[in-house]
Design a protein around this motif. Sequence first.
Motif, PDB file in Angstrom:
ATOM      1  N   GLN A 127      -7.852 -16.013  19.128  1.00 29.59           N
ATOM      2  CA  GLN A 127      -8.307 -17.143  18.584  1.00 29.59           C
ATOM      3  C   GLN A 127      -7.455 -17.639  17.191  1.00 29.59           C
ATOM      4  O   GLN A 127      -7.761 -17.114  16.357  1.00 29.59           O
ATOM      5  CB  GLN A 127      -9.750 -17.146  18.390  1.00 29.59           C
ATOM      6  N   PRO A 128      -6.580 -18.233  17.427  1.00 26.64           N
ATOM      7  CA  PRO A 128      -5.447 -18.750  16.207  1.00 26.64           C
ATOM      8  C   PRO A 128      -6.766 -19.476  15.391  1.00 26.64           C
ATOM      9  O   PRO A 128      -7.440 -19.942  15.378  1.00 26.64           O
ATOM     10  CB  PRO A 128      -4.793 -19.625  16.907  1.00 26.64           C
ATOM     11  N   ALA A 129      -6.156 -19.397  13.972  1.00 25.67           N
ATOM     12  CA  ALA A 129      -6.842 -20.083  12.951  1.00 25.67           C
ATOM     13  C   ALA A 129      -7.264 -21.598  12.980  1.00 25.67           C
ATOM     14  O   ALA A 129      -8.258 -21.886  12.674  1.00 25.67           O
ATOM     15  CB  ALA A 129      -6.129 -19.778  11.728  1.00 25.67           C
ATOM     16  N   ASP A 130      -6.308 -22.188  13.841  1.00 22.20           N
ATOM     17  CA  ASP A 130      -6.477 -23.475  13.818  1.00 22.20           C
ATOM     18  C   ASP A 130      -7.547 -23.840  15.037  1.00 22.20           C
ATOM     19  O   ASP A 130      -8.004 -25.097  15.060  1.00 22.20           O
ATOM     20  CB  ASP A 130      -5.145 -24.468  14.100  1.00 22.20           C
ATOM     21  N   ALA A 131      -7.916 -22.932  15.713  1.00 16.61           N
ATOM     22  CA  ALA A 131      -8.916 -23.092  16.847  1.00 16.61           C
ATOM     23  C   ALA A 131     -10.454 -22.822  16.085  1.00 16.61           C
ATOM     24  O   ALA A 131     -11.024 -22.962  16.987  1.00 16.61           O
ATOM     25  CB  ALA A 131      -8.513 -22.393  18.046  1.00 16.61           C
ATOM     26  N   VAL A 132     -10.444 -22.247  15.021  1.00 15.35           N
ATOM     27  CA  VAL A 132     -11.982 -21.982  14.675  1.00 15.35           C
ATOM     28  C   VAL A 132     -12.723 -23.133  14.335  1.00 15.35           C
ATOM     29  O   VAL A 132     -12.241 -24.107  13.742  1.00 15.35           O
ATOM     30  CB  VAL A 132     -11.635 -21.075  13.101  1.00 15.35           C
ATOM     31  N   LEU A 133     -13.839 -23.199  14.990  1.00 14.80           N
ATOM     32  CA  LEU A 133     -14.626 -24.451  15.016  1.00 14.80           C
ATOM     33  C   LEU A 133     -15.417 -24.536  13.691  1.00 14.80           C
ATOM     34  O   LEU A 133     -15.707 -23.344  13.201  1.00 14.80           O
ATOM     35  CB  LEU A 133     -15.698 -24.390  16.184  1.00 14.80           C
ATOM     36  N   PRO A 134     -15.664 -25.656  13.198  1.00 16.41           N
ATOM     37  CA  PRO A 134     -16.397 -25.947  11.895  1.00 16.41           C
ATOM     38  C   PRO A 134     -17.881 -25.755  12.361  1.00 16.41           C
ATOM     39  O   PRO A 134     -18.141 -25.747  13.379  1.00 16.41           O
ATOM     40  CB  PRO A 134     -16.155 -27.459  11.669  1.00 16.41           C
ATOM     41  N   LEU A 135     -18.697 -25.259  11.168  1.00 20.80           N
ATOM     42  CA  LEU A 135     -20.115 -25.284  11.448  1.00 20.80           C
ATOM     43  C   LEU A 135     -20.605 -26.589  12.049  1.00 20.80           C
ATOM     44  O   LEU A 135     -21.577 -26.459  13.073  1.00 20.80           O
ATOM     45  CB  LEU A 135     -20.778 -24.843  10.123  1.00 20.80           C
ATOM     46  N   ASP A 136     -20.522 -27.623  11.527  1.00 20.26           N
ATOM     47  CA  ASP A 136     -20.789 -28.885  11.573  1.00 20.26           C
ATOM     48  C   ASP A 136     -19.716 -29.766  11.937  1.00 20.26           C
ATOM     49  O   ASP A 136     -18.823 -29.966  10.653  1.00 20.26           O
ATOM     50  CB  ASP A 136     -21.889 -29.507  10.611  1.00 20.26           C
ATOM     51  N   PRO A 137     -19.540 -30.567  12.875  1.00 16.27           N
ATOM     52  CA  PRO A 137     -18.334 -31.443  13.083  1.00 16.27           C
ATOM     53  C   PRO A 137     -18.314 -32.588  11.792  1.00 16.27           C
ATOM     54  O   PRO A 137     -17.275 -32.912  11.591  1.00 16.27           O
ATOM     55  CB  PRO A 137     -18.875 -32.227  14.302  1.00 16.27           C
ATOM     56  N   GLN A 138     -19.500 -33.026  11.258  1.00  9.93           N
ATOM     57  CA  GLN A 138     -19.311 -33.881  10.050  1.00  9.93           C
ATOM     58  C   GLN A 138     -18.796 -33.372   8.805  1.00  9.93           C
ATOM     59  O   GLN A 138     -18.137 -34.111   8.056  1.00  9.93           O
ATOM     60  CB  GLN A 138     -20.839 -34.180   9.862  1.00  9.93           C
ATOM     61  N   CYS A 139     -19.000 -31.886   8.628  1.00 12.48           N
ATOM     62  CA  CYS A 139     -18.240 -31.507   7.446  1.00 12.48           C
ATOM     63  C   CYS A 139     -16.826 -30.710   7.662  1.00 12.48           C
ATOM     64  O   CYS A 139     -16.021 -30.776   6.892  1.00 12.48           O
ATOM     65  CB  CYS A 139     -19.062 -30.502   6.846  1.00 12.48           C
ATOM     66  N   GLY A 140     -16.577 -30.585   8.953  1.00 12.47           N
ATOM     67  CA  GLY A 140     -15.252 -29.894   9.411  1.00 12.47           C
ATOM     68  C   GLY A 140     -14.793 -28.668   8.620  1.00 12.47           C
ATOM     69  O   GLY A 140     -13.524 -28.279   8.698  1.00 12.47           O
ATOM     70  N   GLU A 141     -15.687 -28.061   8.478  1.00 11.56           N
ATOM     71  CA  GLU A 141     -15.312 -26.671   7.692  1.00 11.56           C
ATOM     72  C   GLU A 141     -16.178 -25.535   8.180  1.00 11.56           C
ATOM     73  O   GLU A 141     -17.280 -25.594   8.698  1.00 11.56           O
ATOM     74  CB  GLU A 141     -15.781 -26.613   6.194  1.00 11.56           C
ATOM     75  N   PRO A 142     -15.509 -24.395   8.645  1.00 11.27           N
ATOM     76  CA  PRO A 142     -15.950 -23.398   9.179  1.00 11.27           C
ATOM     77  C   PRO A 142     -16.838 -22.485   8.309  1.00 11.27           C
ATOM     78  O   PRO A 142     -17.713 -21.584   8.736  1.00 11.27           O
ATOM     79  CB  PRO A 142     -14.639 -22.329   9.571  1.00 11.27           C
ATOM     80  N   GLY A 143     -16.653 -22.665   6.994  1.00 11.69           N
ATOM     81  CA  GLY A 143     -17.475 -21.512   6.067  1.00 11.69           C
ATOM     82  C   GLY A 143     -18.635 -22.444   5.496  1.00 11.69           C
ATOM     83  O   GLY A 143     -18.596 -23.645   5.313  1.00 11.69           O
TER      84      GLY A 143
END
Length: 813
Positions: A127-143
Amino acid sequence: MKPVYHDEPIQNVRRETVRLFVLRGVLVLVFFILVVRLWQLQFIEGERYRLQAAGNRLRIETIPAPRGVVYDREGHILVRNEATFDVLIVPGAVPEESVDRVLTTVASVVGVPLTNQIALAQASATQPADAVLPLDPQCGEPGLKECFEAGALYAPYRPIVVKKDVDERVAFQLKQDAAFLPGVMVESRARRHYLYGPLFSHILGFVLPVNETFLAQASASDNYELNDEAGMSGIEASLERELRGKKGVRLVEKDVIGREVRVLEQTPPEPGHNVFLTIDMDLQRYATEALRKGMEAVNSPRGAVVAIDPRDGQVLALVSLPSYDNNVFVGGISQSAYEQLLNDPRTPMLNMAVSAYGFPPGSIFKLVTAAAALQEGVITRETRLDAPGIIYLPNKYDPDNKELAQPFYDWLRSGHGRVNVIDALARSSDVFFYKVAGGFPGEIEGLGIEKLAQYAELFGLGQPTRIDLPGESAGLVPTPDWKRRTWGETWTTGDTYNMAIGQGFLTTTPLQMVNVTAAVANGGTLYRPQLVYQIQDADGNVVQGFMPDVIRNIPVDPQHLETVREGMLAVVQRSDGTAHYAGLPTSVAIAGKTGTAEYCEPLPDLSDCKRDEEGNLVTHAWFVAFAPYDNPEIALVVFVHGNGRDVLEGSKVAAPIAADILRYWFEIRPKQAEGAPLPVATPAVETGPAETTDEVVQTLLPPLQPSNLSATRPFHGQLVQTLPNQAELSVLRGTVRDVSGRPVANARILLTPEESDTPATYLMTDANGTFYYDFLSPSISSVWRVAAPDIPGAPELTLRVEPSQQYVVEFTN
């Protein structure tokens, strides 16, 4: 000398007086402005600000409505709702001094990465880094921390979805610690569960959370909100309005940190309607397994089976292989998983029976050619034509030059001799139908392309059947005008020859061809294939009932359709019939037609089409049938896609699959009484998400109503035997019988993985007290628990499951 007067002090006094007057005026003006503004705020805008203040304390929230349940024709649940929990955080409700503690606690308990750095470090090598999904699509951040900071900056009071579908124990722990976790919310909601996954995925479809694009296209009256779920495929999409229900509303008072204080007012949601399909679950299961075995035997990548009732258009089974598990879409699917499905060369998400791009039907189209020629008087049932293994069509510009004549071959190079239409159908003579459709100099004038295309359209080809599924393909009925506009070429007699035997530009879907077969079987009535038998509200009241929908009555005289049916009967019963040795059951009179359709699968360098070892084009295999001959109750089509290497003959590949299915329907399955109405099951009433697993099970499963259980003598259960199974997944078979050996119907059987407290699925015993499950997966759990919770004293059985096994169990007292 005159005295000198100094007027400067007087001027200074005057100046100070003016300044003081101006200052007083300014103070009076400011005071006046303040009074006016205070009056404006108090009396003119006061109501607006009071409402805003109340809005910070009082909030109107919508309550999702449980989606309706979907059943098969016998009342077996196919898809239902299960309770699940989501964890959310409102950034604006978390005190600044508590942010670090709250985020660290939530990340630890829920199991999400605290920071982007941790999220990237946890990403696997695949799973490449750019494929890590965000927690919430509205914030766009995985952390969680970065997502929280983004939310606090742009929308502090919009809840951030930390994680969906959390474990029940996690949800209860967070609820218990709510006083120490300001801004953290745990919401319960209903989640779709497709009990049989791939078995019905092309029929049921799936739901997904709606996005901004969906909201922009939806009507305002639909009242969708971001992250609401909506049907995106199958019945879930086509019956979205009926299944989704109506949202409820509640007025909630909240404190300064966003915690709920009390509910002031509430309007409960209205559950969606329950849908009963015309599908027979057992036939669907049996047809799927028969098709899978047939495809594996010839290494075919795709296939389809459709069975309908020719008397009214009810769809009894609709199978498309390969399939996919629609449960992977529940709650949203990752981009990588979605791309994997889309890029699979076997196209598992494409419904081969309905939505595929269309395939040449081959010789099963000869039913249409025969009916058209008989109706137009081109031939009679007694007309005989020479049918050698090859004929030469003269060149229209130089008819006497034999070197320019075009050869047209029969599949049987030795030829069929002189045959009539019944013989030609039984033996599937190509040359006979070449001549009938396109004519042949000195022998027959022929039907002509205009009439052939007209009758193809009358039989429903080249247009959607309007089945209750989205994305249906229309196929193609070519005409001279179409060829001129598409290819810039003139239509030739050779094109008519090819179309007469289901080749050339003609394309159809399996659903269209089974509809053609049903129309021939029932005497000329073309029905709209229907999947929905009945729609009920949550109280069991019928909202919409099944009514046969006639597309048209095909203008072919009954005696001509009877001639076509005789030809189809000869296909199966005569020793020279192409399906005579296909193993079709003899306990019932079956009429059928085989088809072997050539197609071009280009070579990698595009220099030619793939061919078999003898240089023939590769083929698809078809078979259509109806039975019983005198009073048809089922019409069937089997389609096996070519493997790109061999010639797959309908008589050797598709017909034996149909034989297995028809044998089940007429010999294995208890035959239904003629004209017996469909049973109407009482739906399981769903009032919304439950708080515990036990409540979920009790809410979602219909009550057991056994009529012959002994309360004094407890049941016992045992594993009777273990047998090999040809499929990779294992099978569970079982019976429930009382002390006198009578079957116990409507008994629930729960299947639960060893490491879970939540049943993965449940089964219901039928009238014979039997239950069956053929998706027992060792990859999910190597140990499964089998329980009959409502049977007095019945023990819980433990099965150690291995691949390709059949486990036979028994409960009895």
